[in-house]
Design an enzyme around this catalytic site. Sequence first.
Site, PDB file in Angstrom:
ATOM      1  CE  LYS A 122      -7.973   2.695  -1.708  1.00 13.40           C
ATOM      2  NZ  LYS A 122      -6.419   2.831  -2.740  1.00 13.40           N
ATOM      3  NE  ARG A 146      -7.328  -3.162  -1.870  1.00  9.43           N
ATOM      4  CZ  ARG A 146      -6.563  -2.718  -1.182  1.00  9.43           C
ATOM      5  NH1 ARG A 146      -6.242  -2.366  -0.183  1.00  9.43           N
ATOM      6  NH2 ARG A 146      -5.510  -2.167  -2.013  1.00  9.43           N
ATOM      7  NE  ARG A 193       1.478   4.231  -0.851  1.00  9.82           N
ATOM      8  CZ  ARG A 193       0.575   3.388  -0.581  1.00  9.82           C
ATOM      9  NH1 ARG A 193      -0.057   4.537  -0.236  1.00  9.82           N
ATOM     10  NH2 ARG A 193       0.596   2.417  -1.494  1.00  9.82           N
TER      11      ARG A 193
END
Length: 214
Positions: free
Chosen positions: A13, A88, A127
Amino acid sequence: MKIIMLGAPGAGKGTQAKKIAEKYQIPHISTGDIFRANIKNGTELGKKAKTYMDQGLLVPDELVVDLVVDRVGQEDCTKGYVLDGFPRTIPQAEALDKALAELGQKMDFAVDVEVPDENIINRMSGRRACVGCGATYHLVYAPTKMENVCDNCGGELVLRDDDKPETVKKRLDVYHEQTQPLIEYYTNSGILKTVDGTADIGDVFAEIVGILGA
Ligand code: ADP
Ligand code: ADP
Ligand code: ZN
């Protein structure tokens, strides 16, 4: 153009939101980034949010909603924006719709970046986030020019605390339980678009541009 990015933690995202913001010249609003900036600056909000984030849980709706509603009401948002990590939960989505309706506005697209759970843990372990500016990289799929040095600001790169595999598992559970129902919510409101998030970063972006329009 007002866009919501949906998808599991690690679906891409943030990566796509950043590219959308650059191409369409609209602000990228990431609630995760806002919380991390507050944590770094030692604010009250940051202290409260951290206790939830460290456990892989969502920060309570009442700490998020006003923040985003204020942000989208600011001057630089009149031409649109891309929301990354918000809403969310269903109550967050309802609060956003209500606030937009009061401004006489509505959301244009909710883009769901689909990536199966089995790919997520692998993606998250690679990441890396810059301690200086918060930029996101990946050891294999989005490497920096120099190892462990941020391309933007020269800062050091770290594995986020909440990207450790045990916490990622918890965040995935929370995603399925609390965030995935938004897919039906935005299908019903007619703005949901799904893209294949397992493709290369550039190919995912091309699919999104195909939806948003060049
Ligand atoms: P990711 O990029 O992996 O999806 P984020 O950076 O968006 O993660 O969010 C990190 C954490 O911040 C979340 O796990 C959650 O604790 C908190 N958070 C971010 N946005 C929200 C939100 N809209 N509602 C509740 N909690 C949030
Ligand atoms: P999210 O904001 O949904 O949590 P990120 O944009 O931070 O996800 O992406 C998670 C990790 O996966 C990052 O390290 C990022 O560089 C990498 N990544 C993003 N998109 C892709 C992709 N299409 N293929 C491979 N890796 C990706
Ligand atoms: Zn940096």
